[in-house]
Design a protein around this motif. Structure first.
Motif, PDB file in Angstrom:
ATOM      1  N   GLY A  24       4.927 -24.173   4.163  1.00 28.76           N
ATOM      2  CA  GLY A  24       5.085 -22.936   3.481  1.00 28.76           C
ATOM      3  C   GLY A  24       5.252 -22.750   1.974  1.00 28.76           C
ATOM      4  O   GLY A  24       5.462 -23.909   1.634  1.00 28.76           O
ATOM      5  N   ASN A  25       5.294 -21.484   1.292  1.00 28.47           N
ATOM      6  CA  ASN A  25       5.855 -21.566  -0.121  1.00 28.47           C
ATOM      7  C   ASN A  25       7.174 -21.560  -0.199  1.00 28.47           C
ATOM      8  O   ASN A  25       7.728 -22.397  -1.042  1.00 28.47           O
ATOM      9  CB  ASN A  25       5.351 -20.049  -0.766  1.00 28.47           C
ATOM     10  N   LEU A  31      16.127 -16.016   5.210  1.00 21.83           N
ATOM     11  CA  LEU A  31      16.330 -16.412   6.409  1.00 21.83           C
ATOM     12  C   LEU A  31      15.034 -16.475   7.153  1.00 21.83           C
ATOM     13  O   LEU A  31      15.086 -17.168   8.311  1.00 21.83           O
ATOM     14  CB  LEU A  31      17.034 -14.978   7.059  1.00 21.83           C
ATOM     15  N   GLY A  32      14.067 -15.768   6.918  1.00 23.47           N
ATOM     16  CA  GLY A  32      12.822 -16.294   7.418  1.00 23.47           C
ATOM     17  C   GLY A  32      12.280 -17.481   7.459  1.00 23.47           C
ATOM     18  O   GLY A  32      11.789 -18.297   8.205  1.00 23.47           O
ATOM     19  N   HIS A  33      12.595 -18.037   6.141  1.00 20.50           N
ATOM     20  CA  HIS A  33      12.114 -19.306   5.603  1.00 20.50           C
ATOM     21  C   HIS A  33      13.032 -20.523   6.415  1.00 20.50           C
ATOM     22  O   HIS A  33      12.472 -21.575   7.160  1.00 20.50           O
ATOM     23  CB  HIS A  33      12.244 -19.860   4.274  1.00 20.50           C
ATOM     24  N   GLN A  34      14.136 -20.184   6.762  1.00 22.93           N
ATOM     25  CA  GLN A  34      14.901 -20.848   7.316  1.00 22.93           C
ATOM     26  C   GLN A  34      14.770 -20.954   8.859  1.00 22.93           C
ATOM     27  O   GLN A  34      14.846 -22.123   9.611  1.00 22.93           O
ATOM     28  CB  GLN A  34      16.579 -20.397   7.110  1.00 22.93           C
ATOM     29  N   VAL A 158      11.083 -13.051  11.095  1.00 23.83           N
ATOM     30  CA  VAL A 158      12.608 -12.713  11.127  1.00 23.83           C
ATOM     31  C   VAL A 158      12.618 -11.246  10.668  1.00 23.83           C
ATOM     32  O   VAL A 158      12.437 -10.837   9.574  1.00 23.83           O
ATOM     33  CB  VAL A 158      13.440 -13.650  10.843  1.00 23.83           C
ATOM     34  N   VAL A 159      13.321 -10.596  11.714  1.00 15.64           N
ATOM     35  CA  VAL A 159      13.416  -9.049  11.024  1.00 15.64           C
ATOM     36  C   VAL A 159      14.807  -8.576  11.443  1.00 15.64           C
ATOM     37  O   VAL A 159      15.613  -9.236  12.086  1.00 15.64           O
ATOM     38  CB  VAL A 159      12.760  -8.123  12.127  1.00 15.64           C
ATOM     39  N   SER A 166      11.804 -10.782   3.780  1.00 18.92           N
ATOM     40  CA  SER A 166      10.311 -11.281   3.077  1.00 18.92           C
ATOM     41  C   SER A 166      11.138 -11.481   1.712  1.00 18.92           C
ATOM     42  O   SER A 166      11.977 -10.850   1.323  1.00 18.92           O
ATOM     43  CB  SER A 166       9.216 -10.276   3.325  1.00 18.92           C
ATOM     44  N   SER A 167      10.266 -12.274   1.115  1.00 18.20           N
ATOM     45  CA  SER A 167      10.837 -12.674  -0.423  1.00 18.20           C
ATOM     46  C   SER A 167      10.365 -11.272  -1.360  1.00 18.20           C
ATOM     47  O   SER A 167      11.292 -11.125  -2.249  1.00 18.20           O
ATOM     48  CB  SER A 167       9.722 -13.554  -1.002  1.00 18.20           C
ATOM     49  N   SER A 168       9.401 -10.525  -1.020  1.00 12.56           N
ATOM     50  CA  SER A 168       9.182  -9.194  -1.564  1.00 12.56           C
ATOM     51  C   SER A 168      10.356  -8.298  -1.645  1.00 12.56           C
ATOM     52  O   SER A 168      10.837  -7.774  -2.472  1.00 12.56           O
ATOM     53  CB  SER A 168       7.921  -8.483  -1.041  1.00 12.56           C
TER      54      SER A 168
END
Length: 311
Positions: A24-25, A31-34, A158-159, A166-168
């Motif tokens: 991924g980027n 937390l989602g990336h983790q 992840v919500v 998200s990064s956004s």
């Protein structure tokens, strides 16, 4: 840093082939990336394979739209430390250039992931896209990968109570000066790392010496005054207050991050430090006199001390 930083342009070292790669980027490593990285590391440990976290640099958006305002949440150095702390055995960097942008999804899978890098399993977010014109997704990955011994795992988002992490969302929170939301989504404070440079010495003349840092390619949070913590190369952590902005009271305008660390007088010039954003105090303002500015700085520092004592 102990884990190696590898380039996807090179053949994967033998001892790291047949690994599980989180793909991924991962800018920000929130937390989602983790969650994606954690699954990859768990899969690797269960199978006795190397665990590798991949990232892209520069971000594809910067390649296709170089005029885009800076939006980075982390440097490669920061990501390397974060990946190491997460348990990865190596960091893999895909240099996003014209060659990679022109690589088809099929070639990305077969020539890069399988042949050059020797990947056994890819773990990615279910919405991840790759390859020329974003021609690849998890379905394409499974189709071409499975035929060549590459397995794939897709992770859902992840919500939290406000939606997908998200990064956004993190960038928007920082643009609003909302450090609490950014910290919650990142699982740590947003931090800017850079080399302390010589400035105009205005802070020192006012009795508030600062460690000036260029914002470089980082996202610009809301301009203003923040309660911050500084992490020094020797591991010490300092409390302080920082101005981020163009210093409208002084001419000419010059964008800087200017942290003032409390009860600290050592020389930091030339040192690489990290400044964590813990709380927004007020927006940047122009003052009619240096006395008025100095009085406000005293209030800002007191408020920053209060914020940091309760955090």
């Amino acid at each position: 840093m102990n884990i190696p930083r590898l380039s996807a342009k090179d053949r994967m070292p033998d001892e790291l082939r047949s690994g599980v790669v989180a793909l991924g980027n991962f800018d920000g490593f929130h937390l989602g990336h983790q969650a994606v990285a954690g699954e990859a590391i768990a899969q690797a440990r269960a199978a006795g394979r190397p665990a590798i976290i991949a990232t892209f640099d520069p971000h594809p958006v910067r390649f296709f739209a170089p005029q885009t305002p800076w939006f980075r949440l982390t440097t490669l150095d920061q990501r390397q430390r974060l990946f190491e702390n997460a348990g990865a055995d190596a960091m893999l960097v895909f240099d996003f250039d014209a060659e990679l942008a022109a690589t088809s999804a099929k070639d990305f899978i077969t020539l890069l992931l399988i042949e050059r890098l020797g990947v056994a399993t890819v773990v990615t977010g279910e919405d991840f896209t790759f390859g020329k014109a974003r021609g690849g997704n998890i379905d394409v990955l499974r189709e071409f990968g499975s035929a060549n011994g590459l397995s794939s795992i897709a992770m859902g988002p992840v919500v939290d109570a406000s939606g997908v992490i998200s990064s956004s969302r993190i960038r928007n929170a920082l643009k609003d000066g909302d450090c609490a939301i950014a910290t919650a989504l990142l699982s740590r404070p947003f931090a800017v790392e850079g080399v302390v440079q010589h400035g105009d010495k205005n802070g020192r003349l006012l009795g508030y010496p600062t460690a000036n840092i260029d914002m470089g390619h980082y996202l610009r949070p809301r301009y203003g005054i923040y309660a911050v913590k500084g992490r020094l190369p020797d591991g010490r952590v300092l409390n302080g207050a920082a101005n981020l902005g163009i210093r409208p009271t002084f001419d000419p305008p010059k964008e800087l991050l200017e942290p003032h660390f409390f009860d600290f007088s050592e020389d930091l010039y030339g040192q690489n430090i990290e400044v964590e954003f813990h709380g927004f105090i007020r927006g940047e303002a122009k003052f009619d006199s240096l006395d008025a500015l100095t009085a406000q700085m005293a209030k800002d520092c007191e408020q920053a001390r209060d914020m940091l004592s309760s955090s």
